[in-house]
Scaffold this motif. Structure first.
Motif, PDB file in Angstrom:
ATOM      1  N   LEU A  95       1.021  -1.173  -0.129  1.00 10.08           N
ATOM      2  CA  LEU A  95       0.099   0.162  -0.015  1.00 10.08           C
ATOM      3  C   LEU A  95       0.854   1.339   0.066  1.00 10.08           C
ATOM      4  N   VAL A  96       0.594   2.319  -0.680  1.00 10.17           N
ATOM      5  CA  VAL A  96       1.395   3.523  -1.213  1.00 10.17           C
ATOM      6  C   VAL A  96       0.479   4.368  -0.658  1.00 10.17           C
ATOM      7  N   PHE A  97       1.269   5.263   0.547  1.00 10.81           N
ATOM      8  CA  PHE A  97       0.537   6.495   1.233  1.00 10.81           C
ATOM      9  C   PHE A  97       1.293   7.635   0.830  1.00 10.81           C
ATOM     10  N   ALA A 161      -3.257   3.677   9.671  1.00  6.55           N
ATOM     11  CA  ALA A 161      -3.345   2.303  10.673  1.00  6.55           C
ATOM     12  C   ALA A 161      -4.767   2.110  10.373  1.00  6.55           C
ATOM     13  N   PHE A 162      -5.861   2.637  10.467  1.00  2.21           N
ATOM     14  CA  PHE A 162      -7.113   2.255  10.047  1.00  2.21           C
ATOM     15  C   PHE A 162      -7.040   1.608   8.822  1.00  2.21           C
ATOM     16  N   GLN A 163      -6.696   2.363   7.767  1.00  2.00           N
ATOM     17  CA  GLN A 163      -6.570   1.965   6.299  1.00  2.00           C
ATOM     18  C   GLN A 163      -5.818   0.575   6.187  1.00  2.00           C
ATOM     19  N   ILE A 164      -4.933   0.618   6.926  1.00  2.00           N
ATOM     20  CA  ILE A 164      -4.141  -0.873   6.836  1.00  2.00           C
ATOM     21  C   ILE A 164      -4.815  -1.958   7.495  1.00  2.00           C
ATOM     22  N   ARG A 166      -8.091  -1.950   7.536  1.00  2.00           N
ATOM     23  CA  ARG A 166      -9.399  -2.256   7.052  1.00  2.00           C
ATOM     24  C   ARG A 166      -9.083  -3.125   5.739  1.00  2.00           C
ATOM     25  N   LEU A 167      -7.890  -2.803   4.946  1.00  2.00           N
ATOM     26  CA  LEU A 167      -7.425  -3.609   3.892  1.00  2.00           C
ATOM     27  C   LEU A 167      -6.887  -4.940   4.206  1.00  2.00           C
TER      28      LEU A 167
END
Length: 171
Positions: A95-97, A161-164, A166-167
């Motif tokens: 994942l790229v942020f 952290a939420f996005q990580i 979730r995915l």
């Protein structure tokens, strides 16, 4: 998704956020520049001086191709996303942020940093132009754009952290 890549212009907060994100997610954290220094035994300014920027950029690509295969967080160098190959590697392996910070905040953080060869040889105007030139590539390479202006480190880390989670299916 194994790796989490933090991309953005120098001074946007990749290292500070990466360290805190590591703590929050219990994933190991690596700073790409630090790893290249460790592998070569040379500082970033020494690499630029001895081999030039193009060779340093090749080292970044080599790092992305060969770095250990594990769940981890990687703070990339500011120029990593400029190469199409690097953007493809990052998007395929994690994942790229993109940490989007305003230039005035970045300038405040980097203007006196002696360990940044590009800063040492450039004017503020040059650096702002480089920032503006790089931004489309950051946007193109990222899965997520994270606005950092007026947000605390904790808010930014909590969001990533939420996005990580979730995915990864943890939420």
């Amino acid at each position: 998704m194994k790796k989490v890549y933090l991309i953005g212009y120098m001074g946007c907060g990749k290292s500070a956020i990466g360290k805190r994100l590591s703590f929050a997610t219990k994933m190991p954290y690596y700073d790409m520049d630090t790893e290249i220094v460790r592998m070569t035994g040379l500082t970033i300014p020494q690499i630029f001086e001895m081999y030039g920027e193009e060779r340093f950029r090749e080292m970044e690509t080599e790092f992305l191709r060969t770095f250990r295969d594990e769940f981890c967080i990687i703070a990339t160098g500011g120029g990593v996303a400029m190469r199409k190959e690097n953007r493809e590697i990052m998007r395929e392996t994690g994942l790229v942020f993109f940490l989007n910070a305003p230039f005035r905040d970045i300038w405040r953080r980097i203007s006196t940093d002696r360990n940044r060869p590009i800063v040492q040889r450039s004017t503020r105007s040059d650096l702002e132009q480089l920032f503006n030139n790089r931004k489309p590539q950051y946007l193109h390479g990222a899965h997520f754009k994270v606005e950092t202006e007026n947000r605390s480190l904790r808010d930014i880390v909590d969001y990533i952290a939420f996005q990580i989670g979730r995915l990864k299916g943890e939420i």
